[in-house]
Motif scaffolding. Structure first.
Motif, PDB file in Angstrom:
ATOM      1  N   ALA A 275     -14.429  -1.258  -1.731  1.00 31.81           N
ATOM      2  CA  ALA A 275     -14.355  -0.867  -0.320  1.00 31.81           C
ATOM      3  C   ALA A 275     -13.468  -1.835   0.455  1.00 31.81           C
ATOM      4  O   ALA A 275     -12.670  -1.419   1.313  1.00 31.81           O
ATOM      5  CB  ALA A 275     -15.753  -0.810   0.283  1.00 31.81           C
ATOM      6  N   GLN A 276     -13.596  -3.126   0.164  1.00 31.83           N
ATOM      7  CA  GLN A 276     -12.774  -4.129   0.836  1.00 31.83           C
ATOM      8  C   GLN A 276     -11.296  -3.932   0.498  1.00 31.83           C
ATOM      9  O   GLN A 276     -10.424  -3.953   1.384  1.00 31.83           O
ATOM     10  CB  GLN A 276     -13.231  -5.530   0.433  1.00 31.83           C
ATOM     11  CG  GLN A 276     -12.431  -6.666   1.041  1.00 31.83           C
ATOM     12  CD  GLN A 276     -12.637  -6.815   2.536  1.00 31.83           C
ATOM     13  OE1 GLN A 276     -13.726  -6.544   3.037  1.00 31.83           O
ATOM     14  NE2 GLN A 276     -11.610  -7.238   3.255  1.00 31.83           N
ATOM     15  N   ARG A 277     -11.013  -3.731  -0.772  1.00 33.91           N
ATOM     16  CA  ARG A 277      -9.620  -3.578  -1.188  1.00 33.91           C
ATOM     17  C   ARG A 277      -9.008  -2.301  -0.634  1.00 33.91           C
ATOM     18  O   ARG A 277      -7.854  -2.280  -0.197  1.00 33.91           O
ATOM     19  CB  ARG A 277      -9.544  -3.608  -2.715  1.00 33.91           C
ATOM     20  CG  ARG A 277      -9.954  -4.965  -3.295  1.00 33.91           C
ATOM     21  CD  ARG A 277     -10.177  -4.929  -4.781  1.00 33.91           C
ATOM     22  NE  ARG A 277      -8.947  -4.725  -5.530  1.00 33.91           N
ATOM     23  CZ  ARG A 277      -8.887  -4.636  -6.856  1.00 33.91           C
ATOM     24  NH1 ARG A 277     -10.010  -4.757  -7.567  1.00 33.91           N
ATOM     25  NH2 ARG A 277      -7.749  -4.452  -7.473  1.00 33.91           N
ATOM     26  N   ALA A 278      -9.790  -1.224  -0.616  1.00 34.00           N
ATOM     27  CA  ALA A 278      -9.281   0.029  -0.058  1.00 34.00           C
ATOM     28  C   ALA A 278      -9.040  -0.096   1.437  1.00 34.00           C
ATOM     29  O   ALA A 278      -8.010   0.362   1.953  1.00 34.00           O
ATOM     30  CB  ALA A 278     -10.272   1.157  -0.344  1.00 34.00           C
ATOM     31  N   ALA A 279      -9.981  -0.742   2.135  1.00 34.50           N
ATOM     32  CA  ALA A 279      -9.831  -0.905   3.581  1.00 34.50           C
ATOM     33  C   ALA A 279      -8.613  -1.750   3.920  1.00 34.50           C
ATOM     34  O   ALA A 279      -7.906  -1.482   4.908  1.00 34.50           O
ATOM     35  CB  ALA A 279     -11.094  -1.525   4.169  1.00 34.50           C
ATOM     36  N   GLU A 280      -8.344  -2.764   3.126  1.00 39.16           N
ATOM     37  CA  GLU A 280      -7.159  -3.600   3.367  1.00 39.16           C
ATOM     38  C   GLU A 280      -5.877  -2.786   3.230  1.00 39.16           C
ATOM     39  O   GLU A 280      -4.936  -2.941   4.025  1.00 39.16           O
ATOM     40  CB  GLU A 280      -7.153  -4.784   2.398  1.00 39.16           C
ATOM     41  CG  GLU A 280      -8.230  -5.821   2.698  1.00 39.16           C
ATOM     42  CD  GLU A 280      -8.325  -6.876   1.618  1.00 39.16           C
ATOM     43  OE1 GLU A 280      -7.628  -6.741   0.582  1.00 39.16           O
ATOM     44  OE2 GLU A 280      -9.111  -7.836   1.787  1.00 39.16           O
ATOM     45  N   LEU A 281      -5.834  -1.897   2.230  1.00 41.48           N
ATOM     46  CA  LEU A 281      -4.652  -1.062   2.044  1.00 41.48           C
ATOM     47  C   LEU A 281      -4.495  -0.076   3.202  1.00 41.48           C
ATOM     48  O   LEU A 281      -3.376   0.159   3.693  1.00 41.48           O
ATOM     49  CB  LEU A 281      -4.743  -0.317   0.714  1.00 41.48           C
ATOM     50  CG  LEU A 281      -4.598  -1.199  -0.538  1.00 41.48           C
ATOM     51  CD1 LEU A 281      -4.992  -0.430  -1.791  1.00 41.48           C
ATOM     52  CD2 LEU A 281      -3.158  -1.710  -0.666  1.00 41.48           C
TER      53      LEU A 281
END
Length: 409
Positions: A390-396
């Motif tokens: 979720a963190q990595r997707a939100a950053e993208l």
């Protein structure tokens, strides 16, 4: 909301509840990073209920969307569902969802639209570029269909779908600004899409950003199992949770679990069996013997998984991932004919050494009772699974939003 504030629209497509739970996890993380971004939702049943309970803002046009879970239930043959057969049936209704999105985007400008397995939207934007008035992100968790029988028509249908999926993958797509894959490269079979078609992993490497796995909860919050059990009202007895996903297709599995209870009691006299029907299967349709508890929709089912000594579930990607991360023993039954569950999810679980696979068509109540009793008391030693997706997707997504800010233009 100021005129310069940004808006994002999440479209939570596909079947059941697994997709919307990860979509909400991404949206919440994005909101923590960018409190100024307003997030709207388009989702049909049962995802709309999940979002409404979470306090999210659903657009009124949700009522006009096609219910894909209903289409899947109609396409199912008892406990069996051919994913390809369902997809061909769903195609006849795709224009309705495209028309809904067209109305929504004509009335409101969005700086970002995220579609979770919204194939109808992706195809419409590809065919009609004029519809694309917004940055679009597509979320995947499997790549390509697999034939599950030797029937020529099924194999031809799979090839048709996979040809459309893989066509021109080396070219930069204009209809999609970014594709996210929920999982790891190893989750994708290292095989061609089909005869004369490219390799699935090559397609994914060229098209997707891999974000890892996504959970709707913090596993650390469930680490104290005794506290979780007390909070949920469970005692110290051996607890078995048998649950299906967000459709009614799992009815036969719950009926099998109920019939296994007398034999299970012979093996484990003080066992407690709880059946969870989910949001679309009425409790009243399941006949249970005395002593078996039955519940309907349970919003935070993962808490009950955390409390359980063993679980019986279908082969859905979300439930099995949650049980793996929570390190709970479980038996899982992939929906037969459902290539994602029978191949993609099952291979991921085999790689992680998680769960015991069984087939509903080959399992008697006595066999299930034996399998459950063997799981009770087991101490799983699953390898660690990365859950920061979720963190990595939100950053993208944040990076894409930043690029569309008025100051960046």
């Amino acid at each position: 909301m100021s005129e310069t504030a940004q808006r994002a629209l999440f479209i939570s497509g596909s079947i059941g509840l697994g997709h919307v739970s990860r979509d909400l996890a991404i949206a919440r993380t994005l909101r923590e990073m960018r409190p100024d971004v307003a997030i709207d939702w388009l989702a049909a049943s049962p995802a709309d209920r999940y979002l409404r309970d979470a306090g999210e803002r659903l657009l009124p046009e949700c009522a006009d969307l096609v219910e894909e879970s209903s289409l899947a239930e109609a396409a199912a043959q008892g406990a069996r569902l051919s994913l390809v057969r369902y997809a061909f049936g769903a195609m006849r209704h795709w224009s309705r969802n495209v028309e809904v999105l067209t109305r929504v985007t004509a009335a409101q400008r969005y700086d970002l639209i995220v579609g979770d397995e919204t194939y109808e939207i992706s195809l419409a934007l590809k065919k009609t570029p004029a519809l694309k008035t917004f940055p679009f992100v597509m979320i995947f968790d499997f790549v390509g269909f697999q034939p599950m029988t030797a029937r020529p028509m099924e194999r031809l249908g799979v090839w048709f779908w996979n040809h459309a999926w893989a066509k021109g993958y080396r070219q930069k797509p204009r209809h999609v600004d970014m594709s996210l894959f929920v999982g790891e490269l190893d989750d994708i079979p290292n095989t061609p899409f089909g005869l004369w078609l490219p390799n699935r992993r090559d397609w994914a490497r060229a098209r997707c950003r891999f974000v890892g796995y996504i959970l709707p909860f913090d596993p650390a919050a469930c680490a104290d199992r005794a506290a979780v059990r007390r909070r949920l009202g469970y005692g110290t007895e051996p607890l078995v949770i048998a649950a299906i996903g967000g459709t009614a297709i799992g009815r036969e599995l719950l009926e099998l679990a109920a019939r296994s209870y007398p034999a299970l009691r012979e093996r484990v006299p003080d066992v407690r069996l709880v059946l969870v029907c989910g949001p679309r299967l009425p409790e009243s349709v399941i006949e249970v013997p005395p002593g078996v508890e039955i519940r309907g929709y349970v919003p935070a089912l993962y808490e009950h998984f955390a409390a359980a000594d063993a679980a019986v579930v279908q082969g859905g990607g979300t439930a099995t991932l949650e049980l793996t991360v929570l390190r709970r023993p479980f038996v899982y039954f992939p929906v037969e004919g459902h290539c994602e569950q029978e191949v993609a999810v099952a291979e991921r679980l085999a790689r992680h050494g998680a769960g015991r696979r069984m087939a509903l068509s080959a399992t008697t109540p006595e066999l299930l009772a034996r399998a459950i009793s063997e799981q009770l008391g087991a101490t799983p030693d699953y390898p660690p699974v990365p859950t920061d997706g979720a963190q990595r997707a939100a950053e993208l997504l944040d990076g894409l939003l930043q690029s569309t800010r008025p100051s960046a233009q």
